[in-house]
Design a protein around this motif. Structure first.
Motif, mmCIF file in Angstrom:
data_model
loop_
_atom_site.group_PDB
_atom_site.id
_atom_site.type_symbol
_atom_site.label_atom_id
_atom_site.label_comp_id
_atom_site.label_asym_id
_atom_site.label_seq_id
_atom_site.Cartn_x
_atom_site.Cartn_y
_atom_site.Cartn_z
ATOM 1 N N MET A 1 0.852 -1.199 0.000
ATOM 2 C CA MET A 1 0.000 0.000 0.000
ATOM 3 C C MET A 1 0.885 1.246 0.000
ATOM 4 O O MET A 1 1.747 1.401 0.857
ATOM 5 N N HIS A 2 0.646 2.142 -0.971
ATOM 6 C CA HIS A 2 1.385 3.398 -1.002
ATOM 7 C C HIS A 2 0.910 4.309 0.123
ATOM 8 O O HIS A 2 -0.299 4.469 0.350
ATOM 9 N N LEU A 3 1.842 4.907 0.850
ATOM 10 C CA LEU A 3 1.531 5.908 1.859
ATOM 11 C C LEU A 3 2.568 7.019 1.769
ATOM 12 O O LEU A 3 3.776 6.736 1.761
ATOM 13 N N ALA A 4 2.103 8.257 1.711
ATOM 14 C CA ALA A 4 3.022 9.389 1.716
ATOM 15 C C ALA A 4 3.794 9.410 3.034
ATOM 16 O O ALA A 4 3.353 8.848 4.045
ATOM 17 N N LYS A 5 4.933 10.082 3.027
ATOM 18 C CA LYS A 5 5.767 10.141 4.226
ATOM 19 C C LYS A 5 5.003 10.692 5.415
ATOM 20 O O LYS A 5 5.215 10.261 6.568
ATOM 21 N N SER A 6 4.085 11.622 5.155
ATOM 22 C CA SER A 6 3.321 12.227 6.252
ATOM 23 C C SER A 6 2.393 11.232 6.935
ATOM 24 O O SER A 6 1.880 11.503 8.023
ATOM 25 N N LEU A 7 2.170 10.077 6.323
ATOM 26 C CA LEU A 7 1.222 9.100 6.853
ATOM 27 C C LEU A 7 1.904 7.906 7.509
ATOM 28 O O LEU A 7 1.271 6.883 7.772
ATOM 29 N N GLU A 8 3.198 8.030 7.791
ATOM 30 C CA GLU A 8 3.917 6.920 8.416
ATOM 31 C C GLU A 8 3.326 6.545 9.774
ATOM 32 O O GLU A 8 3.435 5.401 10.215
ATOM 33 N N LYS A 9 2.669 7.505 10.440
ATOM 34 C CA LYS A 9 2.060 7.216 11.742
ATOM 35 C C LYS A 9 0.973 6.160 11.636
ATOM 36 O O LYS A 9 0.605 5.534 12.634
ATOM 37 N N TYR A 10 0.449 5.937 10.424
ATOM 38 C CA TYR A 10 -0.597 4.936 10.246
ATOM 39 C C TYR A 10 -0.052 3.509 10.321
ATOM 40 O O TYR A 10 -0.830 2.557 10.324
ATOM 41 N N THR A 11 1.258 3.362 10.373
ATOM 42 C CA THR A 11 1.849 2.028 10.355
ATOM 43 C C THR A 11 2.149 1.486 11.753
ATOM 44 O O THR A 11 2.570 0.342 11.897
ATOM 45 N N HIS A 12 1.939 2.297 12.788
ATOM 46 C CA HIS A 12 2.187 1.814 14.147
ATOM 47 C C HIS A 12 1.415 2.673 15.147
ATOM 48 O O HIS A 12 1.027 3.795 14.846
ATOM 49 N N ASP A 13 1.208 2.128 16.333
ATOM 50 C CA ASP A 13 0.449 2.816 17.383
ATOM 51 C C ASP A 13 1.382 3.749 18.143
ATOM 52 O O ASP A 13 2.424 3.327 18.661
ATOM 53 N N THR A 14 1.017 5.032 18.213
ATOM 54 C CA THR A 14 1.908 6.030 18.810
ATOM 55 C C THR A 14 1.421 6.560 20.151
ATOM 56 O O THR A 14 2.142 7.311 20.807
ATOM 57 N N LEU A 15 0.218 6.196 20.590
ATOM 58 C CA LEU A 15 -0.355 6.779 21.802
ATOM 59 C C LEU A 15 -0.027 5.951 23.040
ATOM 60 O O LEU A 15 0.068 4.730 22.983
ATOM 61 N N SER A 16 0.091 6.652 24.156
ATOM 62 C CA SER A 16 0.158 5.953 25.434
ATOM 63 C C SER A 16 -1.232 5.421 25.771
ATOM 64 O O SER A 16 -2.233 5.807 25.144
ATOM 65 N N ALA A 17 -1.303 4.556 26.774
ATOM 66 C CA ALA A 17 -2.597 3.997 27.161
ATOM 67 C C ALA A 17 -3.566 5.096 27.591
ATOM 68 O O ALA A 17 -4.751 5.079 27.233
ATOM 69 N N ARG A 18 -3.080 6.082 28.359
ATOM 70 C CA ARG A 18 -3.953 7.159 28.815
ATOM 71 C C ARG A 18 -4.419 8.032 27.647
ATOM 72 O O ARG A 18 -5.582 8.446 27.586
ATOM 73 N N GLU A 19 -3.513 8.305 26.719
ATOM 74 C CA GLU A 19 -3.896 9.088 25.541
ATOM 75 C C GLU A 19 -4.924 8.334 24.704
ATOM 76 O O GLU A 19 -5.879 8.931 24.189
ATOM 77 N N ALA A 20 -4.735 7.035 24.578
ATOM 78 C CA ALA A 20 -5.678 6.227 23.811
ATOM 79 C C ALA A 20 -7.057 6.214 24.473
ATOM 80 O O ALA A 20 -8.093 6.286 23.798
ATOM 81 N N GLN A 21 -7.071 6.149 25.800
ATOM 82 C CA GLN A 21 -8.351 6.161 26.516
ATOM 83 C C GLN A 21 -9.074 7.482 26.307
ATOM 84 O O GLN A 21 -10.288 7.516 26.076
ATOM 85 N N ARG A 22 -8.324 8.587 26.375
ATOM 86 C CA ARG A 22 -8.959 9.888 26.172
ATOM 87 C C ARG A 22 -9.524 10.010 24.761
ATOM 88 O O ARG A 22 -10.620 10.523 24.554
ATOM 89 N N LEU A 23 -8.774 9.532 23.772
ATOM 90 C CA LEU A 23 -9.255 9.605 22.394
ATOM 91 C C LEU A 23 -10.515 8.762 22.226
ATOM 92 O O LEU A 23 -11.445 9.157 21.517
ATOM 93 N N ALA A 24 -10.555 7.608 22.900
ATOM 94 C CA ALA A 24 -11.746 6.772 22.823
ATOM 95 C C ALA A 24 -12.969 7.509 23.374
ATOM 96 O O ALA A 24 -14.067 7.452 22.793
ATOM 97 N N GLU A 25 -12.804 8.215 24.493
ATOM 98 C CA GLU A 25 -13.909 8.995 25.044
ATOM 99 C C GLU A 25 -14.262 10.176 24.146
ATOM 100 O O GLU A 25 -15.439 10.541 24.001
ATOM 101 N N PHE A 26 -13.242 10.784 23.524
ATOM 102 C CA PHE A 26 -13.477 11.883 22.590
ATOM 103 C C PHE A 26 -14.368 11.407 21.442
ATOM 104 O O PHE A 26 -15.295 12.107 21.018
ATOM 105 N N ILE A 27 -14.094 10.197 20.974
ATOM 106 C CA ILE A 27 -14.907 9.617 19.905
ATOM 107 C C ILE A 27 -16.331 9.364 20.403
ATOM 108 O O ILE A 27 -17.318 9.659 19.709
ATOM 109 N N ALA A 28 -16.451 8.821 21.615
ATOM 110 C CA ALA A 28 -17.769 8.501 22.154
ATOM 111 C C ALA A 28 -18.662 9.729 22.257
ATOM 112 O O ALA A 28 -19.879 9.651 22.065
#
Length: 363
Positions: free
Chosen positions: A1-28
């Motif tokens: 899959m082609h991905l521009a350099k700016s999209l390298e973050k899509y290839t791995h998880d970058t958030l801490s557990a607390r950051e991920a939890q907050r984002l999950a609530e933000f989505i909710a």
């Protein structure tokens, strides 16, 4: 899959557990986050806080809303991240995120588009995805796709739809003209020409070019209204066709040096795209270049643009037609090859993130 350099973050998880939890609530709470932020813009609160620090009472007085309403919005905005507060003075000010809500033209266009066009219909996303039809469009009326509905949509909805459509295409026109007119085409076919904005750019750019717009009859009526009495309008012609109909054809009255499809093919499913491209191939020869301009999500210079585009895909699912999306470039290249054509060049980073694919017969 082609991905521009700016999209390298899509290839791995970058958030801490607390950051991920907050984002999950933000989505909710996403719908509430959106409406709070929209009102902070609409009622001018963020504008006020850009210029000075204010208390809740001062915000209420300056905007004409109750202190209760001001307190609800400001406290929610604190946790959203669009304002900050000085705990010693109880005065609020705008944050960097709030500044972008107020000042970034793309964000303002996206807010209006999502509120006026998408918001209520998105409640039916599950239905649309399961059934492959724009179930959310029924909020506005009984049409098979949004394109037949455009001339009948409520004024605010229509205004936001066209503002969204034109914002993303217009920013690319100047660079696109230099690409398309590099070989001085005399006859240009604009497939899906909408209100004629690109056609007007073409006749203004080259005093000799003739442009034929292919679109639905009601769209051609709108185009004629928009271009009437403008310089060069006499060199813009219309050809009525519904490209969803596999039996519809493109005009064969003359040779077309260039065929232009801008933000057009993303309005169709993969099978429909192949059908349209095959019909285009029937009127092409070795001297014809097909130019396809699209916002391809994988080729964006900045990651926020890719985020916007992958979300906009669901507008096509729920509101527009039920089966199209903002495509990855690999998908487009595959479909073009399937139609018996070949991508000979790709021009990236035009305007607000467009790419132009130059297409010829397979070699």
């Amino acid at each position: 899959m082609h991905l521009a350099k700016s999209l390298e973050k899509y290839t791995h998880d970058t958030l801490s557990a607390r950051e991920a939890q907050r984002l999950a609530e933000f989505i909710a709470f996403g719908p509430i986050v959106f409406q709070v932020s929209r009102l902070m813009v609409k009622w001018g609160i963020l504008d006020l806080l850009r210029d000075e620090e204010l208390t809740i009472a001062e915000v209420a007085a300056k905007t004409g809303i109750s202190e209760y309403a001001a307190k609800c919005l400001l406290e929610a905005s604190l946790s959203i991240g669009t304002v900050t507060v000085n705990p010693e003075t109880d005065r609020f000010t705008i944050s960097k995120t709030g500044w972008f809500l107020v000042n970034d033209p793309a964000t303002r266009v996206n807010i209006d588009f999502n509120h006026d066009v998408n918001y209520l219909g998105m409640f039916r996303m599950e239905e649309a995805l399961r059934e492959g039809r724009p179930a959310g469009l029924e909020h506005f009326g009984d049409w098979p796709t949004v394109y037949e509905a455009l001339s009948s949509l409520p004024p605010d909805t229509q205004k936001s739809w066209f503002a969204f459509d034109h914002f993303y295409s217009d920013s690319s026109f100047e660079e696109a003209l230099n690409i398309v007119f590099a070989n001085h085409p005399k006859h240009l076919l604009d497939v899906g020409g909408n209100t004629g904005r690109w056609a007007m750019q073409c006749v203004g750019h080259d005093p000799d070019v003739e442009v034929t717009i292919v679109d639905l009859p009601q769209q051609l009526d709108m185009m004629r209204q928009q271009t009437k009495d403008k310089p060069g309008a006499e060199r813009i012609h219309g050809f009525a066709a519904n490209m969803l109909d596999p039996d519809s054809t493109l005009p064969t009255d003359q040779h077309y040096d260039a065929i232009w499809m801008s933000q057009f093919l993303d309005c169709f499913s993969e099978d429909e795209i192949v059908s349209i491209l095959r019909r285009a191939a029937t009127i092409m020869d070795s001297d014809t270049t097909l130019f396809i301009m699209e916002t391809l999500w994988d080729r964006q210079r900045f990651e926020p643009a890719a985020f916007c585009l992958t979300q906009i895909s669901l507008y096509f699912t729920v509101i527009a037609n039920g089966n199209s999306k903002m495509y990855h470039s690999d998908d487009f290249c595959r479909l073009i090859e399937k139609a018996g054509l070949h991508v000979t060049a790709i021009h990236d980073h035009l305007g607000q993130g467009h790419s132009i694919l130059e297409v010829h017969f397979s070699v």
